[in-house]
Design a protein around this motif. Sequence first.
Motif, PDB file in Angstrom:
ATOM      1  N   ALA A 730      18.542   2.865  22.766  1.00  0.00           N
ATOM      2  CA  ALA A 730      19.170   2.484  24.135  1.00  0.00           C
ATOM      3  C   ALA A 730      18.062   3.054  25.053  1.00  0.00           C
ATOM      4  CB  ALA A 730      20.397   3.296  24.118  1.00  0.00           C
ATOM      5  N   VAL A 731      17.894   2.169  26.173  1.00  0.00           N
ATOM      6  CA  VAL A 731      17.174   2.542  27.312  1.00  0.00           C
ATOM      7  C   VAL A 731      17.846   2.535  28.442  1.00  0.00           C
ATOM      8  CG1 VAL A 731      14.964   2.194  28.431  1.00  0.00           C
ATOM      9  CG2 VAL A 731      15.162   1.594  26.007  1.00  0.00           C
ATOM     10  N   GLN A 732      18.109   3.801  29.070  1.00  0.00           N
ATOM     11  CA  GLN A 732      18.964   4.198  30.082  1.00  0.00           C
ATOM     12  C   GLN A 732      18.390   4.698  31.313  1.00  0.00           C
ATOM     13  OE1 GLN A 732      22.723   3.744  29.517  1.00  0.00           O
ATOM     14  NE2 GLN A 732      21.896   2.220  28.093  1.00  0.00           N
ATOM     15  N   GLY A 733      18.630   4.316  32.396  1.00  0.00           N
ATOM     16  CA  GLY A 733      18.116   4.761  33.721  1.00  0.00           C
ATOM     17  C   GLY A 733      17.555   4.026  34.756  1.00  0.00           C
ATOM     18  N   ILE A 767       8.780  -9.185  16.643  1.00  0.00           N
ATOM     19  CA  ILE A 767      10.021  -8.648  15.949  1.00  0.00           C
ATOM     20  C   ILE A 767      11.626  -9.382  16.478  1.00  0.00           C
ATOM     21  CG2 ILE A 767      11.553  -6.688  15.296  1.00  0.00           C
ATOM     22  CD1 ILE A 767       8.828  -5.305  15.539  1.00  0.00           C
ATOM     23  N   PRO A 768      12.510 -10.085  15.904  1.00  0.00           N
ATOM     24  CA  PRO A 768      13.641 -10.589  16.388  1.00  0.00           C
ATOM     25  C   PRO A 768      14.549  -9.412  17.033  1.00  0.00           C
ATOM     26  CG  PRO A 768      13.641 -10.797  13.972  1.00  0.00           C
ATOM     27  CD  PRO A 768      12.207 -10.302  14.295  1.00  0.00           C
ATOM     28  N   ALA A 769      15.102  -9.665  18.110  1.00  0.00           N
ATOM     29  CA  ALA A 769      15.876  -8.591  18.628  1.00  0.00           C
ATOM     30  C   ALA A 769      17.279  -9.208  19.301  1.00  0.00           C
ATOM     31  CB  ALA A 769      14.932  -7.832  19.556  1.00  0.00           C
ATOM     32  N   ARG A 770      18.217  -8.140  19.474  1.00  0.00           N
ATOM     33  CA  ARG A 770      19.577  -8.511  19.959  1.00  0.00           C
ATOM     34  C   ARG A 770      19.594  -7.532  21.328  1.00  0.00           C
ATOM     35  NH1 ARG A 770      24.019  -9.839  15.524  1.00  0.00           N
ATOM     36  NH2 ARG A 770      23.004 -11.839  14.649  1.00  0.00           N
ATOM     37  N   VAL A 771      19.331  -7.950  22.450  1.00  0.00           N
ATOM     38  CA  VAL A 771      19.261  -7.197  23.475  1.00  0.00           C
ATOM     39  C   VAL A 771      20.630  -7.026  24.242  1.00  0.00           C
ATOM     40  CG1 VAL A 771      18.065  -6.550  25.407  1.00  0.00           C
ATOM     41  CG2 VAL A 771      16.837  -7.416  23.517  1.00  0.00           C
ATOM     42  N   PHE A 772      21.120  -5.969  24.412  1.00  0.00           N
ATOM     43  CA  PHE A 772      22.684  -5.861  25.040  1.00  0.00           C
ATOM     44  C   PHE A 772      22.034  -5.091  26.395  1.00  0.00           C
ATOM     45  CE2 PHE A 772      25.590  -6.766  21.663  1.00  0.00           C
ATOM     46  CZ  PHE A 772      24.894  -6.675  20.575  1.00  0.00           C
ATOM     47  N   ARG A 773      22.625  -5.445  27.605  1.00  0.00           N
ATOM     48  CA  ARG A 773      22.628  -4.750  28.719  1.00  0.00           C
ATOM     49  C   ARG A 773      24.178  -3.992  28.717  1.00  0.00           C
ATOM     50  NH1 ARG A 773      21.521  -6.292  35.146  1.00  0.00           N
ATOM     51  NH2 ARG A 773      22.273  -4.143  35.919  1.00  0.00           N
ATOM     52  N   VAL A 774      24.000  -2.885  28.453  1.00  0.00           N
ATOM     53  CA  VAL A 774      25.284  -2.172  28.542  1.00  0.00           C
ATOM     54  C   VAL A 774      24.975  -0.750  28.722  1.00  0.00           C
ATOM     55  CG1 VAL A 774      26.535  -3.556  26.664  1.00  0.00           C
ATOM     56  CG2 VAL A 774      25.068  -1.732  25.985  1.00  0.00           C
ATOM     57  N   SER A 775      26.018   0.001  29.090  1.00  0.00           N
ATOM     58  CA  SER A 775      25.532   1.403  29.669  1.00  0.00           C
ATOM     59  C   SER A 775      26.803   2.182  29.220  1.00  0.00           C
ATOM     60  CB  SER A 775      25.520   1.404  31.108  1.00  0.00           C
ATOM     61  OG  SER A 775      25.362   2.881  31.449  1.00  0.00           O
ATOM     62  N   PHE A 776      26.565   3.452  28.588  1.00  0.00           N
ATOM     63  CA  PHE A 776      27.396   4.531  28.247  1.00  0.00           C
ATOM     64  C   PHE A 776      27.003   5.659  28.914  1.00  0.00           C
ATOM     65  CE2 PHE A 776      29.745   7.382  25.082  1.00  0.00           C
ATOM     66  CZ  PHE A 776      30.910   6.996  25.270  1.00  0.00           C
ATOM     67  N   THR A 777      26.264   5.413  30.255  1.00  0.00           N
ATOM     68  CA  THR A 777      25.662   6.620  30.872  1.00  0.00           C
ATOM     69  C   THR A 777      26.024   6.594  32.309  1.00  0.00           C
ATOM     70  OG1 THR A 777      23.620   5.694  31.124  1.00  0.00           O
ATOM     71  CG2 THR A 777      23.636   6.956  29.521  1.00  0.00           C
ATOM     72  N   GLY A 778      26.423   5.199  32.847  1.00  0.00           N
ATOM     73  CA  GLY A 778      26.628   4.998  34.094  1.00  0.00           C
ATOM     74  C   GLY A 778      25.363   4.530  34.988  1.00  0.00           C
ATOM     75  N   GLU A 779      24.173   4.400  33.991  1.00  0.00           N
ATOM     76  CA  GLU A 779      22.894   3.966  34.595  1.00  0.00           C
ATOM     77  C   GLU A 779      22.695   2.419  34.346  1.00  0.00           C
ATOM     78  OE1 GLU A 779      21.304   5.751  37.112  1.00  0.00           O
ATOM     79  OE2 GLU A 779      22.530   7.326  36.710  1.00  0.00           O
ATOM     80  N   LEU A 780      21.812   1.793  34.858  1.00  0.00           N
ATOM     81  CA  LEU A 780      21.269   0.597  34.269  1.00  0.00           C
ATOM     82  C   LEU A 780      20.823   0.828  32.889  1.00  0.00           C
ATOM     83  CD1 LEU A 780      19.974  -2.253  34.566  1.00  0.00           C
ATOM     84  CD2 LEU A 780      17.963  -1.118  35.542  1.00  0.00           C
ATOM     85  N   GLY A 781      21.213  -0.055  31.975  1.00  0.00           N
ATOM     86  CA  GLY A 781      20.917   0.389  30.679  1.00  0.00           C
ATOM     87  C   GLY A 781      20.834  -0.837  29.712  1.00  0.00           C
ATOM     88  N   TYR A 782      20.047  -0.592  28.570  1.00  0.00           N
ATOM     89  CA  TYR A 782      19.775  -2.092  27.457  1.00  0.00           C
ATOM     90  C   TYR A 782      20.002  -1.103  26.177  1.00  0.00           C
ATOM     91  CZ  TYR A 782      18.067  -4.345  31.437  1.00  0.00           C
ATOM     92  OH  TYR A 782      17.839  -5.116  32.564  1.00  0.00           O
ATOM     93  N   GLU A 783      20.538  -1.828  25.095  1.00  0.00           N
ATOM     94  CA  GLU A 783      20.301  -1.417  23.926  1.00  0.00           C
ATOM     95  C   GLU A 783      19.670  -2.430  23.110  1.00  0.00           C
ATOM     96  OE1 GLU A 783      24.378  -0.257  22.433  1.00  0.00           O
ATOM     97  OE2 GLU A 783      24.492   1.420  24.041  1.00  0.00           O
ATOM     98  N   ILE A 784      18.593  -2.361  22.662  1.00  0.00           N
ATOM     99  CA  ILE A 784      17.676  -3.154  21.715  1.00  0.00           C
ATOM    100  C   ILE A 784      17.993  -2.783  20.555  1.00  0.00           C
ATOM    101  CG2 ILE A 784      15.400  -3.873  21.406  1.00  0.00           C
ATOM    102  CD1 ILE A 784      14.550  -2.283  24.081  1.00  0.00           C
ATOM    103  N   ASN A 785      18.537  -4.125  19.905  1.00  0.00           N
ATOM    104  CA  ASN A 785      18.724  -4.071  18.426  1.00  0.00           C
ATOM    105  C   ASN A 785      17.735  -4.627  17.577  1.00  0.00           C
ATOM    106  OD1 ASN A 785      22.140  -3.759  17.724  1.00  0.00           O
ATOM    107  ND2 ASN A 785      21.394  -3.564  19.772  1.00  0.00           N
ATOM    108  N   VAL A 786      16.963  -4.136  16.741  1.00  0.00           N
ATOM    109  CA  VAL A 786      16.086  -4.717  15.769  1.00  0.00           C
ATOM    110  C   VAL A 786      16.219  -4.578  14.380  1.00  0.00           C
ATOM    111  CG1 VAL A 786      14.143  -4.670  17.460  1.00  0.00           C
ATOM    112  CG2 VAL A 786      14.468  -2.776  15.966  1.00  0.00           C
TER     113      VAL A 786
END
Lengths: 960, 90
Positions: A730-733, A767-786
Motif C-alpha cells: 500500500a502506498v498512501q499519502g 512484473i504483472p500487477a493489479r493496482v487498486f486505488r483504495v484507501s484505509f487511511t483517508g489519504e490518496l492511496g494505492y495498493e499494488i498487488n504483485v
Amino acid sequence: MTGAFRTPDGGRIDRTRPLAFSFDGRGYSGLRGDTLASALLANGVHLVGRSFKYHRPRGILSAGSEEPNALVTIDRGAGRITPNLRATQLELYDGMRARSQNRFPSLAWDLGAVSNTVAPLFPAGFYYKTFMWPRVFWRHVYEPAIRAAAGLGRAPVAADPDRYLHYYAHCDVLVIGAGPAGLAAALAASANGARVVLCDEQPELGGSLLAEAASSWLRETLDTLAQRAEVTLLPRTTAFGWFPDNLVGLAQRVTDHLAHPDPQLPRERLWHVRASRVVIAAGAVERPMVFAGNDRPGIMLADAARIYLRRYGVKVGTRAVIATTDDSAYAAGVALQQAGVAICAVADPRTEASDAARASGLPLLLGASAVATSGKLRVSRATLSNGEAIACDLLLMCGGWTPSVHLYSQSRARLRFDERLQAFLPGEWTAQVRSAGACNGTFGLEACLEEGYAAGDATGVRRHYAPPLSQPTAQPAVASGKAFVDFQNDVTARDLVIATQEGFRSIEHVKRYTTTGMATDQGKTSSMNTLAIVAGLTGRPVPSVGHTTFRMPYTPVTFGALAGAARGHLFEPVRRTPIHDWAVANGAVFENVGTWQRARWFTRNGEDAHRAVARECRAVRNAAGMFDATTLGKIEVTGPDAAEYLDRLYTGSFARLAPGRCRYGVLLTEAGFVMDDGVVARLAPDRFHVTTTTGGAASVLHHMEDYRQTEFPELRVWLTSVTEQWAVIAVQGPLARQVITPLITGIDIAAEAMPHMSVREGRVGEIPARVFRVSFTGELGYEINVPADYGLAVWHEVHAAGEPHGITPYGTEAMHVLRAEKGYIIVGQETDGTVIPTDLGLDWTIGRTKRDFVGKRSLARPDMIRADRRQLVGLVAPEVLEEGAQLVADATVLPPIAMLGHVTSAYWSETLRRPIALAMLSAGRARIGQTLYVPMPDRSIAVRVTEPVTYDPESSRLHA
Amino acid sequence: MLLIACPWCGKRPENEFRYGGEAHIARPLDPASQDDAAWAEFLYLRSNPKGMHAERWRHIHGCGRFFNCVRDTVSDRISATYRPGETPPR
C-alpha cells in the motif's frame, strides 16, 4: 553381591551384569533385568515412600504398573527430573538416581507423619468441612499449607531438553498385552499375513510367562513373530487409551531404561494406531485385602512376591503370613516356601479347604482372616481373626483378581458383572474389539492360549472356558482401624462408611467425596474393593452400584509425548510476508495477527513506540507512507454467475459494478451480524478480486463455500483463495501518485482516469500487477498487488522511487490510528459478533433494491431495530482511554450502574494533536454532544460524544 | 478420533473435517415472506436429538466439499455419509 535377599540362582536377571544405583543418596547394587523395585527388595529395602495424606510408611505392594505406593522421582540432571514414576516399572540402569517423595526430612523420620496421629481430624470430605472459614483463609492459608503437606513428587521446573515424536500407524490387528493370550492372538492373526502390532508395557514380552520356568514356547513364539515381516513388536509400550473407530494411543518409552541414551533417539514416541481389529489381552490385577494396618511395608500382593522370586530372584522376606480368598496365593506360598521363606500361616476365610489349599501343604487356618498388623517401618506382627498374633516380616495378601477392562470399557462397550469372579468383565465380542485371557475373566494357561488364538484369528470363533474354581467369597466386611482401600490417596474403609452415612449413594459421588480411585493409579488395586464395600454398606448388589468410568490414560503419559514436536517455534506455523526480512532489518517490531507476523512500527534511532508511530502517521498525512498489506485475505470469485453470487453474499450490489471498479463490501452472518469486510473489485464481467480481513480469510472462504455448495448450487461460480499468491504494497499519502507514477506501466493512473475505488491490471517494470486505488487511511492511496515472489523486489522499487518524496514505511499501529481518525471500523475491534451494519453507520453499504442477501431478513427482527442499540460514535477525552473501558452517564453513582457502552479503539492522534477514541454506545447517535464518564479504579474521566469521523469528513483527500 | 467417509475421498480422520451443524435445514427461498417466529426458528432452533442425527461436515483439509452424515450422538457411530441433494438413508 547384589543384595542379601537375592536367591543363589533362577530368574531372568543377568547375574554377570551388576549395576550401581542410588536411592535417597545411598548407593546400592542391582542386576541387569531388575526393576528399581526388585533391586531395592533384593537389598532388603521395603520402605520406599510416605503416603499422600497421613504420611504413613509405605512399601512395595505390587510388581507391575498398578503400583500405588512405590512412587519415586528419577533424576537425570536438569530438565530431566521425572516425578511419580512407579519403581515397579523402572528398569534399572547403571548410575540410576532415584529419590523417595512426600517426606521431610527423611523417609524413616518424617515430620509430616504427625498427621497420622491426628488422623481422626482428616476423614472423608475434611477439606469441605474443616477449611470453610474465614473464607479468605482458603486461598492464602489452608490451600498452600495443604498443598505443601500432601501430595506427590515435585514437578520439574527446567525446560525439557528431550525430543518426543509422534508415529501414525495402521494395522489389521493391534494386540494389547504380550502375555500368553496376546502372544497367541498375534500368532494367529499374523499367520495369514495380516499386519499386526503387538505392544506390551513391560520391557520383555511374555507377561505372566516371565515368572514361570524358562519356557521354550515363549522363545519360539517371539522368534516366529520377529521373523514375520508384517509384525511389529513394541515392548515398553503402554496402550493408554482407546478412541473412536479403533484409534489407540500407545506411549513407547525409548531411552529411559538406558544409562547413556543415543542423543539421536527421542525419549518417547506416541503412536496413533488405527486398527481394523483390536485384541485386548491386558491381563488382570491382583486385589489387596482390606484390614486394619494393611499398608505397612512388607505387606505385599501374594503373586507379586512370587514374581519377585521367579523373575528377579528376590526373596521378599523370611517369615510370611498369607491372607487370601483366592487359590492363586497358594501357588505363591509354595514357591516362596521352596525358596526358603517360612510360611507361618495361611488365613483363608473360606470354611472348606479347596484342592489347591489342601495340595499346598501350607499351614492352613480356615475361616480366618487378617484383622490387624503392627510394626513401625515394616510389618512385624500379623493378628488374625482367631486372636492369634504371629511374628512375621512379610504379609502376603490376595483378595482375588480384577480383570483390566479399562480399554474395553473405553470402547463404549458394556461391561457385565461376574458373580463368581466378583468383577466386571467385557460383554460380547464385537467385530472391532475382542478381549482375551485374564482381562476377559479367563484364567489358566491353556484356556488363555486358546482364547488368544481365537481372538487373533480372523474368523474369531469364540470358545468358552470355565475359570478354575477359586473364587473370592463374600464381599469384604468393613474393617475397623486404618484399613486402606485406596493406598495412593489414603482412603480407608472408614471413609467409605462416612460417605454412605452422609447420604452419598452414587458410586461416582462416593468416589469424588472420598477421592477413592482418583489418584495417579486410577484405582487399579482399589476399585473392586470400593464397589464391594459400598455395595455392602448400602445393601445393594454390586451391579446396581455400578462402576466408575475407566478414564484414559491407563498409566500416566508425559506431556512431552502428548505434545510431540509441537512445541516452541513448531507449536503453530508462523506466516511471514515476502517483505518480512526487510522489515526485520529496518527496525520493525512485530505483532501476531492470526498466524501472521505483521510489523507494528519501525523504530529509527532508538525512538520509543509512541514517537515511531507519530512519525509514521505524520508521513502518511503530509507526504507518503508505504505499508505491507500482504496478509489481507484474497479470494478470486469467477464464473458467469459471480456477480449474482456476490449480490447474495454481501450487503452491497455488484451486478451493475463496472469492470475496473471497486466497492466496499460488508459480509453478514445469516443472523445479520457483521462477519467481515473488505474490498470487492471487478476485474472482468466474470471475475472478481475480493479482499477479507487478515484474521477472517479462512472463515470467510468457508462461509462462502457453504452457501455456494449448499444453498446456491445452481450458480456457476468458483472460489479460489489467492491470499498467498499476491504480495500487497500500500502506498498512501498526498504524494502517493507521484511516487508510483514512474513505476507503473500500462495503466493511466491520472486522477480522472483512475478514480478512487477503481482497479487496473498493468505492470511494475516487467512484473504483472493489479493496482487498486483504495484507501484505509483517508489519504490518496494505492495498493499494488504483485505475485508474491516479486513482493520484496517491488517493495524495494517503491521504496527507492519514494525516497525523494520522503516515503516512510509504516506499521499496523499507524494504520490503526489513521483509520480511526477517519472513523473506519476494524471487524473484531469495533464489532464483536452482535453488531449490525446500522450500528456502524454502514447502512449505505446495503443494496436497497436487493430482494435478498445473507442476513437481510434478520436485520428486520425486532431487536435489530431497537432505538437503544449500541452505535458507533467518537469520543473526545483528555487522555488516551483504555480500550474496553465502560461508559456511564453519571460519575457520582457507584457501581452497580447501567453501562451505556464501551470504548472500542483509543489512540493518540498525531494529526489532531489530541487523544481520539471510538466507542459503541447505546443510542449513540442521539447522544452526540453529551458528556459521559469512563469510570476507572481511582477516578472518572469525562468524555464528550462526537461523530466517529474526526478527520476530513468530506473525504476530499481521498479523491485528490 | 472418528473415521469419517467423505463421499468423494473415502475414509479420513476427523481432523481433516470441519463440523457444519444440523443437516437438511434449507434456507427459505423467500426469507422476506417469513414471519419473525419462523425466521428465528430457522436461525436458531435445532433438533439436538439423543440418538441419530443428520448433520453436515466439510472435508475442509481435503476436497473442500460439504456432505451429510448420520451420526448417533450417544455412541458417536456414523451409520452413513451422503452427498448434498441425496436423501438420507432410512
